[in-house]
Write an enzyme that holds these catalytic residues in place. Structure first.
Site, PDB file in Angstrom:
ATOM      1  N   SER A 260       0.859  -1.192   0.000  1.00  0.00           N
ATOM      2  CA  SER A 260       0.000   0.000   0.000  1.00  0.00           C
ATOM      3  C   SER A 260       0.890   1.235   0.000  1.00  0.00           C
ATOM      4  O   SER A 260       2.061   1.169   0.398  1.00  0.00           O
ATOM      5  CB  SER A 260      -0.862  -0.008   1.267  1.00  0.00           C
TER       6      SER A 260
ATOM      7  N   TYR B 240      -2.440  -0.332  10.049  1.00  0.00           N
ATOM      8  CA  TYR B 240      -2.460  -0.779   8.651  1.00  0.00           C
ATOM      9  C   TYR B 240      -1.142  -0.404   7.972  1.00  0.00           C
ATOM     10  O   TYR B 240      -0.522  -1.223   7.284  1.00  0.00           O
ATOM     11  CB  TYR B 240      -3.651  -0.102   7.960  1.00  0.00           C
TER      12      TYR B 240
HETATM   13  N1  NAP Z   1      -8.519  -0.420  -2.236  1.00  0.00           N
HETATM   14  C1  NAP Z   1      -7.371   0.248  -2.144  1.00  0.00           C
HETATM   15  O1  NAP Z   1      -7.270   1.455  -2.425  1.00  0.00           O
HETATM   16  C2  NAP Z   1      -6.130  -0.464  -1.698  1.00  0.00           C
HETATM   17  C3  NAP Z   1      -4.920   0.220  -1.746  1.00  0.00           C
HETATM   18  C4  NAP Z   1      -3.762  -0.404  -1.344  1.00  0.00           C
HETATM   19  C5  NAP Z   1      -3.816  -1.710  -0.924  1.00  0.00           C
HETATM   20  N2  NAP Z   1      -4.993  -2.369  -0.888  1.00  0.00           N
HETATM   21  C6  NAP Z   1      -4.990  -3.754  -0.422  1.00  0.00           C
HETATM   22  O2  NAP Z   1      -5.595  -4.574  -1.403  1.00  0.00           O
HETATM   23  C7  NAP Z   1      -6.152  -5.722  -0.777  1.00  0.00           C
HETATM   24  C8  NAP Z   1      -7.604  -5.877  -1.204  1.00  0.00           C
HETATM   25  O3  NAP Z   1      -8.330  -4.751  -0.748  1.00  0.00           O
HETATM   26  P1  NAP Z   1      -9.717  -4.283  -1.381  1.00  0.00           P
HETATM   27  O4  NAP Z   1      -9.671  -2.808  -1.458  1.00  0.00           O
HETATM   28  O5  NAP Z   1     -10.060  -5.089  -2.585  1.00  0.00           O
HETATM   29  O6  NAP Z   1     -10.686  -4.622  -0.172  1.00  0.00           O
HETATM   30  P2  NAP Z   1     -11.970  -5.555  -0.057  1.00  0.00           P
HETATM   31  O7  NAP Z   1     -12.827  -5.422  -1.248  1.00  0.00           O
HETATM   32  O8  NAP Z   1     -12.549  -5.231   1.282  1.00  0.00           O
HETATM   33  O9  NAP Z   1     -11.317  -6.995  -0.008  1.00  0.00           O
HETATM   34  C9  NAP Z   1     -10.682  -7.465   1.152  1.00  0.00           C
HETATM   35  C10 NAP Z   1     -10.556  -8.958   1.011  1.00  0.00           C
HETATM   36  O10 NAP Z   1      -9.853  -9.485   2.147  1.00  0.00           O
HETATM   37  C11 NAP Z   1     -10.519 -10.671   2.535  1.00  0.00           C
HETATM   38  N3  NAP Z   1     -10.280 -10.931   3.944  1.00  0.00           N
HETATM   39  C12 NAP Z   1     -10.370 -10.063   4.979  1.00  0.00           C
HETATM   40  N4  NAP Z   1     -10.101 -10.701   6.130  1.00  0.00           N
HETATM   41  C13 NAP Z   1      -9.839 -11.994   5.792  1.00  0.00           C
HETATM   42  C14 NAP Z   1      -9.500 -13.140   6.538  1.00  0.00           C
HETATM   43  N5  NAP Z   1      -9.338 -13.105   7.869  1.00  0.00           N
HETATM   44  N6  NAP Z   1      -9.324 -14.312   5.877  1.00  0.00           N
HETATM   45  C15 NAP Z   1      -9.478 -14.375   4.526  1.00  0.00           C
HETATM   46  N7  NAP Z   1      -9.792 -13.308   3.776  1.00  0.00           N
HETATM   47  C16 NAP Z   1      -9.967 -12.144   4.408  1.00  0.00           C
HETATM   48  C17 NAP Z   1     -11.983 -10.416   2.264  1.00  0.00           C
HETATM   49  O11 NAP Z   1     -12.654 -11.641   2.079  1.00  0.00           O
HETATM   50  P3  NAP Z   1     -13.752 -12.265   3.041  1.00  0.00           P
HETATM   51  O12 NAP Z   1     -14.547 -11.141   3.621  1.00  0.00           O
HETATM   52  O13 NAP Z   1     -14.543 -13.177   2.130  1.00  0.00           O
HETATM   53  O14 NAP Z   1     -12.972 -13.026   4.062  1.00  0.00           O
HETATM   54  C18 NAP Z   1     -11.884  -9.682   0.936  1.00  0.00           C
HETATM   55  O15 NAP Z   1     -11.820 -10.617  -0.109  1.00  0.00           O
HETATM   56  C19 NAP Z   1      -5.950  -5.517   0.737  1.00  0.00           C
HETATM   57  O16 NAP Z   1      -4.778  -6.152   1.161  1.00  0.00           O
HETATM   58  C20 NAP Z   1      -5.768  -4.017   0.845  1.00  0.00           C
HETATM   59  O17 NAP Z   1      -5.037  -3.639   1.992  1.00  0.00           O
HETATM   60  C21 NAP Z   1      -6.168  -1.788  -1.261  1.00  0.00           C
END
Ligand code: NAP
Length: 282
Positions: A163, A176
């Site tokens: 991130s 985070y």
């Molecule tokens: N969106 C952004 O701007 C951004 C920027 C930088 C980095 N990221 C990173 O990208 C990744 C995906 O984020 P996103 O924005 O797509 O968020 P999201 O739509 O909320 O997806 C988060 C995912 O993590 C899974 N998850 C959470 N806790 C879990 C657990 N204990 N076991 C297994 N799965 C788990 C959730 O699945 P379940 O609920 O089905 O378990 C979901 O599939 C994350 O690592 C986030 O930090 C996002």
């Protein structure tokens, strides 16, 4: 002279098997679909079984091969069950994308609070989800990558999701950010460890997305009516591209890093951020 077949081979994932943790989420789901489009069979891992099945069904309906792997990334025995399912069905594991993670509301310091009010248990939860939720799946699924058939070198690739918070101070999300900074360090550490112990066929790299609207950060970026929050507006003002990313904009970097085209790329963190990281704001 252009050689389209050479270039196609360099970036093809045909015959490979991938697992995407967080494949039930916004960015992980897009990455799972992209890997399938590049030719990989894909396991969709997340706690929500129905959502994992829905993403797998969508990939299958589009002509790809996918399976749901309901599991918690912090539960070793659930991960081992998922790993066995992949190996029993597909006989190999080549790619692991650690996309499960994100911020947690309880670990976000609200504007009227300070660092000194932060409940340490919330800090621990968000840190564990992002860091241990990357390390543990890498131990479980990565172990399968180290076992090569007789006469072959081990091969495989791990892609961690970092991130901007790892390298720039993003207010309010201290746990985070600390966890994502640790993921950058873990990426480099494991890249060296695996190459030295198992050879250059095993690689570990990371992608650092800028700002994309996911489920875990939607409320921080957008109001219920879809307009930008003040924080969302600040982010856009600091992003030279002038917008959030769209999930498919991660696919070029992802498929490149997983493909034979990146066979000599190891231990890097690739920003996909519309220029956020390099902007001073002046
Ligand atoms: N969106 C952004 O701007 C951004 C920027 C930088 C980095 N990221 C990173 O990208 C990744 C995906 O984020 P996103 O924005 O797509 O968020 P999201 O739509 O909320 O997806 C988060 C995912 O993590 C899974 N998850 C959470 N806790 C879990 C657990 N204990 N076991 C297994 N799965 C788990 C959730 O699945 P379940 O609920 O089905 O378990 C979901 O599939 C994350 O690592 C986030 O930090 C996002």
């Amino acid at each position: 002279m252009a050689d389209a077949s050479l270039i196609a081979k360099l970036f093809s994932l045909e015959g490979q098997v991938a697992v995407v943790t967080g494949g039930t989420g916004v960015l992980g789901g897009a990455m799972a679909r992209g890997l399938a489009q590049a030719g990989a069979r894909v396991g969709i891992l997340g706690r929500r079984r129905e959502q994992a099945e829905a993403v797998a069904a969508e990939i299958t309906a589009a002509g790809g091969v996918a399976m749901a792997l309901p599991a918690d990334v912090l539960d070793q025995s659930q991960l081992e069950t998922a790993s066995r399912a992949v190996l029993q069905n597909w006989g190999q594991l080549d790619i692991l994308v650690n996309a499960a993670g994100g911020n947690l509301a309880a670990a976000t310091i609200s504007p009227d609070k300070t660092f000194f009010d932060l409940p340490i248990e919330a800090f621990r939860q968000v840190f564990d989800l992002n860091l241990l939720g990357t390390v543990l799946p890498t131990q479980v699924f990565g172990a399968a990558m180290t076992k090569a058939a007789a006469g072959e070198q081990p091969k495989g690739c791990v892609i961690n999701i970092s991130s901007m918070g790892a390298i720039r101070v993003i207010s309010r999300v201290v746990g985070y950010s600390a966890a994502k900074a640790a993921i950058d360090n873990f990426t480099r550490w494991l890249a060296v460890e695996l190459a030295q112990k198992y050879g250059s066929g095993l690689r570990v790299n990371a992608i650092a997305p800028g700002f994309f609207v996911g489920d875990q950060n939607r409320a921080l970026l957008l109001n219920p009516d879809g307009t930008l929050t003040a924080r969302g507006q600040t982010i856009i003002s600091h992003t030279p591209a002038g917008r959030f990313g769209t999930p498919d904009e991660l696919l070029g970097a992802l498929i490149w890093l997983c493909s034979p085209g990146a066979s000599f790329v190891n231990g890097v963190v690739v920003p996909v951020d519309g220029g956020f990281a390099i902007t001073s704001g002046v």
